[in-house]
Enzyme design. Structure first.
Site, PDB file in Angstrom:
ATOM      1  N   CYS A  16       0.712  -0.952   0.064  1.00  0.00           N
ATOM      2  CA  CYS A  16      -0.009  -0.086  -0.211  1.00  0.00           C
ATOM      3  C   CYS A  16       0.802   1.337  -0.118  1.00  0.00           C
ATOM      4  O   CYS A  16       0.234   2.424  -0.177  1.00  0.00           O
ATOM      5  CB  CYS A  16      -1.196  -0.114   0.879  1.00  0.00           C
ATOM      6  SG  CYS A  16      -2.387  -1.063   0.816  1.00  0.00           S
ATOM      7  N   ASP A  49     -14.367   3.100   2.017  1.00  0.00           N
ATOM      8  CA  ASP A  49     -13.622   2.267   1.508  1.00  0.00           C
ATOM      9  C   ASP A  49     -14.032   1.542   0.339  1.00  0.00           C
ATOM     10  O   ASP A  49     -13.407   0.820  -0.321  1.00  0.00           O
ATOM     11  CB  ASP A  49     -13.521   1.341   2.782  1.00  0.00           C
ATOM     12  CG  ASP A  49     -12.885   1.706   4.017  1.00  0.00           C
ATOM     13  OD1 ASP A  49     -11.476   2.176   3.737  1.00  0.00           O
ATOM     14  OD2 ASP A  49     -13.458   2.171   4.966  1.00  0.00           O
TER      15      ASP A  49
END
Length: 345
Positions: A16, A49
Site C-alpha cells: 500500500c 472504503d
C-alpha cells in the site's frame, strides 16, 4: 521459491506504500461529475472504503478493488497479503465478501511457478474468507502486481461508513502499526527475521473476526487503516463525521522495532505523502517525532479503526481482545470546536 525469485526486487514500491496520496487523489477526482442514483448508498465521492448499491430492502452490494506491487519476496505470501488487503474494505463496511476477481500484472520473464504460487496464495486466503474467486484479468507489465476486485453483501440498514461517527464515540484499532517502516527496513536488509515474521502474520490476518464481533455492537463508523495511515484514515473519518478526535498516543500499539527504525529515519516514501495530506489538520502536542512518523506510516492489510458507542465500548473491546491481533482503545471523539481535527495527547 524465495531462492528463485525476489519479488520485492522487481518493484520500486511495496504494498500500500504504492498508493497515490490522498491529497493528490482528491485533486485527480476534482470536477468529475457524480451521477445520482437513489440506490447508490455510498459512492466514490464519499472517500469511503467501498461502494454500496441497494438491491432490495434486505440486500445491498459492497464493491471494492485493490492491487499493488510485491511487499514480500515469497510469491505465495505476497498473494495472501494482497488478497487479505483487498477483502478488508468489505469488512470495513460491515459486509461479507462473496465473489472476487483476480487482477494481475506480470513481467514476461517471471517464472511460471512464481505466478502460480502468487495466485494460489490469493485463492487460499479468499477461500478462508468464505468467498469465491470466479475469474479475473491479467496483463504483462514490467513490475508484478496482484490484487482483487471484491463483491460482498450487507443489509442496507447495517452499512458502516467512515462518516457516521458521533461525539462521545470511543476509537478502537485492531492491529498494531509499523508495517510500512518494517518493510522499508527489510528492503535494506535491516529488519530482524522476528519482526518480519510478525509483519507477515499481521498482513495475512483477515479482518473477518474483527468484523464479525463489531457488527454485534453499536458501532457508528468504521474504516480500515491501510495506505493513508492511521492519521490519514482518521482524518477522513472525522472530517466526514464533523467531529474532532483526541488520540491517546501511548495507547496506540506500535511494533517496537518499527519505532526504533523511525527514530533513526528509516521511513517509507508514503509516510511523507501521508504527512503532507494530514498534518495540517493535526495538533501533535508533545508527541515525539518518531512516534508521529509511525502514525503517518502507510499500512498494508492493516486493522479496523472503529468508532463505537461509549455505552458498548468496554464490552466490544473485551469481545475483540481474543479475536484480533491487538485490541486497542486509542481515543475518543468529541464535537468539533474548530481548529485541528485530530489532537495527539
Amino acid at each position: 521459491m524465495e531462492n528463485e525469485v525476489k519479488l520485492t526486487k522487481l518493484a520500486s514500491c511495496a504494498g500500500c506504500g504504492a498508493k497515490v496520496g490522498a491529497g493528490v487523489l482528491a485533486q485527480l477526482l476534482e470536477g468529475i461529475r457524480v451521477h445520482s442514483d437513489p440506490n447508490l448508498l455510498v459512492g466514490f465521492d464519499k472517500s469511503d472504503d467501498a461502494s454500496v448499491y441497494k438491491v432490495s430492502d434486505d440486500l445491498a452490494l459492497v464493491q471494492t478493488v485493490d492491487f499493488f506491487p510485491p511487499i514480500a519476496d515469497d510469491p505465495y505470501l505476497f498473494g495472501q497479503i494482497a488478497a487479505t488487503n483487498a477483502l478488508s474494505d468489505v469488512y470495513a463496511m460491515g459486509g461479507e465478501p462473496k465473489l472476487a476477481l483476480n487482477l494481475m500484472c506480470i513481467p514476461k520473464n517471471m517464472p511460471q511457478e512464481a505466478v502460480h504460487q502468487m495466485l494460489r496464495g490469493g485463492y487460499d486466503k479468499v477461500y478462508e474468507a468464505g468467498c469465491l474467486i470466479t475469474g479475473g484479468h491479467s496483463i504483462f507489465d514490467e513490475e508484478p502486481k496482484y490484487g482483487l476486485a471484491v463483491t460482498g453483501f450487507v443489509h442496507p440498514d447495517r452499512i458502516l461508513t467512515n462518516s457516521g461517527a458521533k461525539p462521545g464515540d470511543v476509537l478502537m484499532l485492531t492491529k498494531p502499526l509499523g508495517i510500512g517502516v518494517l518493510t522499508t527496513a527489510h528492503k535494506g536488509e535491516l529488519a530482524s527475521p522476528e519482526s518480519m515474521d510478525l509483519a507477515y502474520r499481521l498482513m495475512t490476518t483477515l479482518n473477518k473476526a474483527a468484523r464479525d464481533v463489531m457488527v454485534r455492537f453499536r458501532v457508528h463508523a468504521c474504516t480500515d487503516v491501510t495506505g493513508f495511515s492511521l492519521m490519514g484514515h482518521l482524518l477522513e473519518m472525522v472530517q466526514g463525521s464533523g467531529v474532532q478526535a483526541v488520540v491517546d498516543v501511548e495507547a496506540v500499539d506500535i511494533i517496537p522495532e518499527a519505532l526504533e527504525f523511525a527514530r533513526i529515519g528509516v521511513l517509507p516514501e508514503g509516510m511523507y505523502r501521508n504527512r503532507t495530506f494530514a498534518e495540517p489538520h493535526v495538533d501533535a502536542g508533545v508527541a515525539p517525532l518518531c512516534l508521529q512518523d509511525v502514525l503517518y506510516d502507510p499500512q498494508t492489510a492493516g486493522g479496523l479503526l472503529i468508532a463505537a458507542d461509549p455505552a458498548d465500548a468496554d464490552e466490544l473491546l473485551a469481545a475483540l481482545a481474543p479475536c484480533v491481533p491487538s485490541a486497542q482503545r486509542i481515543g475518543v471523539l468529541r464535537a468539533y470546536p474548530g481548529g485541528a481535527r485530530i489532537l495527539l495527547r
